[in-house]
Design a protein around this motif. Structure first.
Motif, mmCIF file in Angstrom:
data_model
loop_
_atom_site.group_PDB
_atom_site.id
_atom_site.type_symbol
_atom_site.label_atom_id
_atom_site.label_comp_id
_atom_site.label_asym_id
_atom_site.label_seq_id
_atom_site.Cartn_x
_atom_site.Cartn_y
_atom_site.Cartn_z
ATOM 1 N N SER A 48 0.838 -1.190 0.000
ATOM 2 C CA SER A 48 0.000 0.000 0.000
ATOM 3 C C SER A 48 0.882 1.252 0.000
ATOM 4 C CB SER A 48 -0.864 -0.056 1.261
ATOM 5 O OG SER A 48 -1.533 1.131 1.411
ATOM 6 N N GLY A 49 0.467 2.245 -0.787
ATOM 7 C CA GLY A 49 1.250 3.487 -0.873
ATOM 8 C C GLY A 49 2.380 3.395 -1.887
ATOM 9 N N GLY A 50 2.479 2.255 -2.573
ATOM 10 C CA GLY A 50 3.571 2.061 -3.533
ATOM 11 C C GLY A 50 3.396 2.873 -4.803
ATOM 12 N N LYS A 86 0.299 2.233 -7.050
ATOM 13 C CA LYS A 86 -0.582 1.542 -8.010
ATOM 14 C C LYS A 86 -1.733 2.443 -8.467
ATOM 15 C CE LYS A 86 -1.507 -1.668 -4.928
ATOM 16 N NZ LYS A 86 -0.679 -1.235 -3.782
ATOM 17 N N SER A 87 -2.427 3.038 -7.502
ATOM 18 C CA SER A 87 -3.575 3.887 -7.870
ATOM 19 C C SER A 87 -3.115 5.089 -8.675
ATOM 20 C CB SER A 87 -4.292 4.410 -6.628
ATOM 21 O OG SER A 87 -4.572 3.359 -5.784
ATOM 22 N N THR A 88 -1.934 5.578 -8.360
ATOM 23 C CA THR A 88 -1.426 6.738 -9.103
ATOM 24 C C THR A 88 -1.213 6.357 -10.567
ATOM 25 O OG1 THR A 88 -0.363 7.428 -7.063
ATOM 26 C CG2 THR A 88 0.337 8.538 -9.060
ATOM 27 N N ILE A 89 -0.662 5.155 -10.809
ATOM 28 C CA ILE A 89 -0.458 4.705 -12.192
ATOM 29 C C ILE A 89 -1.811 4.662 -12.903
ATOM 30 C CG2 ILE A 89 0.199 2.711 -13.619
ATOM 31 C CD1 ILE A 89 2.444 2.151 -11.629
HETATM 32 P P1 ADP Z 1 -1.226 2.522 -3.758
HETATM 33 O O1 ADP Z 1 -2.364 2.558 -4.732
HETATM 34 O O2 ADP Z 1 -0.139 1.579 -4.204
HETATM 35 O O3 ADP Z 1 -1.666 2.253 -2.366
HETATM 36 P P2 ADP Z 1 -1.045 5.343 -4.215
HETATM 37 O O4 ADP Z 1 -0.823 5.516 -5.673
HETATM 38 O O5 ADP Z 1 -2.427 5.546 -3.694
HETATM 39 O O6 ADP Z 1 -0.508 3.946 -3.756
HETATM 40 O O7 ADP Z 1 -0.096 6.342 -3.421
HETATM 41 C C1 ADP Z 1 1.271 6.532 -3.739
HETATM 42 C C2 ADP Z 1 1.805 7.694 -2.895
HETATM 43 O O8 ADP Z 1 1.185 8.892 -3.304
HETATM 44 C C3 ADP Z 1 1.499 7.543 -1.421
HETATM 45 O O9 ADP Z 1 2.614 8.043 -0.717
HETATM 46 C C4 ADP Z 1 0.304 8.440 -1.196
HETATM 47 O O10 ADP Z 1 0.315 8.975 0.087
HETATM 48 C C5 ADP Z 1 0.531 9.529 -2.229
HETATM 49 N N1 ADP Z 1 -0.755 10.063 -2.724
HETATM 50 C C6 ADP Z 1 -1.768 9.375 -3.268
HETATM 51 N N2 ADP Z 1 -2.770 10.205 -3.649
HETATM 52 C C7 ADP Z 1 -2.373 11.463 -3.332
HETATM 53 C C8 ADP Z 1 -2.956 12.767 -3.496
HETATM 54 N N3 ADP Z 1 -4.140 12.945 -4.049
HETATM 55 N N4 ADP Z 1 -2.240 13.828 -3.067
HETATM 56 C C9 ADP Z 1 -1.017 13.661 -2.515
HETATM 57 N N5 ADP Z 1 -0.420 12.471 -2.347
HETATM 58 C C10 ADP Z 1 -1.068 11.377 -2.752
#
Ligand code: ADP
Length: 582
Positions: free
Chosen positions: A371-373, A375-378
């Motif tokens: 978690s936090g890696g 994935k959702s950002t990609i």
């Molecule tokens: P995962 O889907 O693998 O859990 P995320 O892509 O959600 O990871 O998050 C990657 C990093 O980006 C994390 O450190 C998270 O705190 C940060 N992050 C995610 N969304 C936001 C946002 N809207 N604004 C700032 N930081 C974000």
């Protein structure tokens, strides 16, 4: 203060001319309001030098009456011109804000920002709308009235004029300090108001969870604390303001005494006519009246200023450029989706570093990792919730930034864990996936998403209203309706965030069937949690600390020493994983 007035005029946009015309009427009104004192002064002078007669008194009386009527007319014209302007300006501002919000990157709409937007719409804009134009009109008439007073003092004797100016400078110096402190306080006050809005929204939205987990007492206490904090901030604001106001009142009082003393001094030295001295006495107690009234409003003005700051802050958020004119070809020889050396950061710190991968048509890629890696950002970069900082995201070989956003959206469906259904009929909730779809197509999509049967068992079938005040559906049912919407949309690329939350076994299997229907013949990017999904993926990308640290298929990755094997074995051993992978 002048800067604030300029700011408000800039906001007024197309209504600026109308407001400026209102200023003219305000000026005339101030002039007419002071004219009777001048006339009384003339009559008094005439009495003193013995030249007063009935004709003069009658003329002056008539002139005063005319001034009064004209003053009322000018006030009416000024009010008419500007009172509606505030509402008109802000009706337009709200629409502008709506247009602006539509162009912001989807990623902007985090819960914190949604609180900010609602507070801007419900607190800041309303405050300015209700206060701004009347405040402007008042300010203008006070400034004009004060200028007329000073001009009169100069006309009577230059020393009196200079004394008036010196006192005015002292008032301005105190007012500057008052404004500086007031601005800080009002920023705090508005920030508190934002927190309060967020807390109320949070409480209202989470009330179900709060009750389920018996947190009503705790959460109510938090909310009450927020209300208390808000009350304290408002009282502090007024308390901090009061000493400044007292200082100003002191200067106003002293100012009157100084002018009276100077007038008597000048009269004593024979430098001033007794009639003029009497004239000054007529004016003097009203000398700082306009200034007093002006600064009496200063707390309102400072709040208005920070409201303006916050409105401008939302307007200053960079819009996502949607000027692309390129098109995504119907087919391409290359990969369906490609990330080419993509880096991205939300703020200062880089979140994704040099991500590259290709996803062929009808393949499934699984994103896994801690978690936090990232994935959702990609996934959100593929849907252009944000734009990459460097590198490129391509769909069928075309950089998605060069394609109109609506066209990109036509090519992508997203299934999130958090489902949102509009307060509308089930039919309309599904058909918004493709508004021109026929009723048969909508029903067919619902069948594929395994929701036709439960919809038919509802009292009004497809015409049942869901959402607030409507039929309440289970989480799994809502999820299936949202999948039906995606099936109807039939976009070639599907981004799927696999559920981690538990739903009952029946729903679970229905959702799986619905997702399988949705994914048939599609290119899939899945934020995967189930071992089954991961095993079936054509490619697995292990994402950790913003990088793809391993890639390949399940069997190959299991052979490698690394994060994936550890990750899978931990998951396999956990009960949750096993029950899901069945
Ligand atoms: P995962 O889907 O693998 O859990 P995320 O892509 O959600 O990871 O998050 C990657 C990093 O980006 C994390 O450190 C998270 O705190 C940060 N992050 C995610 N969304 C936001 C946002 N809207 N604004 C700032 N930081 C974000």
């Amino acid at each position: 203060m002048i800067a604030l007035m300029k700011r408000i005029l800039n906001v007024a946009g197309g209504y600026k001319g109308r407001i400026q015309l209102a200023f003219l009427f305000s000026f005339l009104k101030s002039l007419l309001a002071k004219a009777p004192i001048g006339m009384a002064f003339l009559v008094l002078t005439a009495f003193l030098d013995g030249s007063a007669d009935g004709r003069l008194c009658l003329t002056m009386g008539a002139a005063m009456a005319i001034c009064l009527v004209l003053q009322v007319l000018c006030q009416h014209a000024a009010d008419r011109l500007q009172s509606a302007a505030g509402f008109m300006v802000f009706a337009e501002k709200r629409m502008e804000l709506g247009a602006h919000l539509r162009k912001l990157p989807m990623g902007y709409f985090t819960e914190g920002n949604i609180g900010k937007i609602s507070s801007v719409l419900s607190t800041d804009m309303v405050f300015i709308e209700e206060n701004c134009m009347t405040a402007l009109a008042d300010m203008m008439s006070y400034i004009f009235a004060e200028a007329i007073m000073l001009a009169f003092l100069f006309a009577v004797h230059p020393w009196l004029g200079l004394a008036g100016c010196a006192l005015m400078l002292l008032v301005l110096a105190i007012a500057k300090g008052m404004r500086r402190e007031g601005l800080e306080d009002s920023d705090i006050r508005q920030a508190q108001s934002e927190n309060l809005t967020e807390a109320v929204l949070d409480f209202a939205e989470g009330i179900g969870i709060i009750k389920t987990y018996n947190l009503l007492g705790e959460k109510s206490a938090e909310l009450t604390e927020n209300f208390r904090e808000s009350r304290k901030t408002s009282i502090d604001f007024e308390e901090n303001h009061a000493p400044w106001q007292r200082r100003l009142n002191l200067v106003f009082g002293l100012g009157v005494a100084v002018v009276v003393a100077l007038t008597l001094f000048l009269r004593g030295r024979g430098l001033l006519d007794s009639s003029l001295a009497v004239g000054v006495m007529l004016f003097v107690f009203d000398l700082f009246g306009p200034m007093k009234a002006l600064y009496g409003q200063s707390s309102r003005l400072t709040v208005m200023n920070s409201c303006m700051d916050r409105i401008e802050e939302v307007f200053a958020e960079a819009e996502l450029s949607d000027k692309g004119t390129a098109h995504i070809p119907a087919r391409s020889g290359g990969p369906e989706v490609e990330f080419r050396n993509v880096s991205f950061s939300y703020g200062e710190k880089e979140t994704l570093h040099d991500i590259s991968f290709r996803l062929e048509k009808n393949q499934m890629a699984a994103l896994v990792g801690p978690s936090g890696g990232g994935k959702s950002t990609i996934a959100s970069l593929l849907a252009r919730f944000w734009d990459v900082k460097s590198g490129q995201v391509l769909v069928r070989g075309v950089d998605i930034r060069t394609v109109p956003l609506s066209e990109l959206m036509d090519h992508i469906s997203m299934v999130f864990q958090r489902v949102y259904l509009f307060q509308d009929t089930i039919y309309n909730n599904i058909s918004m996936g493709r508004p021109d779809a026929s009723r048969e197509e909508v029903i067919e999509a619902a069948r594929k998403a395994r929701c036709h049967d439960f919809i038919m068992s509802l009292p009004d079938g497809y015409d049942t209203v869901v959402g607030e005040g409507g039929e309440s559906l289970s989480g799994g049912e809502k999820q299936r309706i949202s999948i039906a919407r995606c099936i109807l949309k039939d976009a070639p690329i599907v981004i799927l965030d696999e559920a981690t939350a538990s739903v009952d076994a029946d729903n679970e299997s229905y959702i799986q069937q619905a997702i399988s229907e949705l994914c048939k013949g599609k290119t899939l990017l899945v934020i995967a949690h189930r071992l089954n999904t991961i095993r079936n993926a054509d490619q697995i990308f292990v994402v950790a600390e913003g990088q793809i640290v391993q890639r390949g298929v399940h069997e190959a990755l299991m052979q490698e020493e690394g994060i994936y094997r550890k990750f899978v074995s931990v998951r396999e051993n956990s009960q949750g994983w096993n029950s899901r992978s069945a």
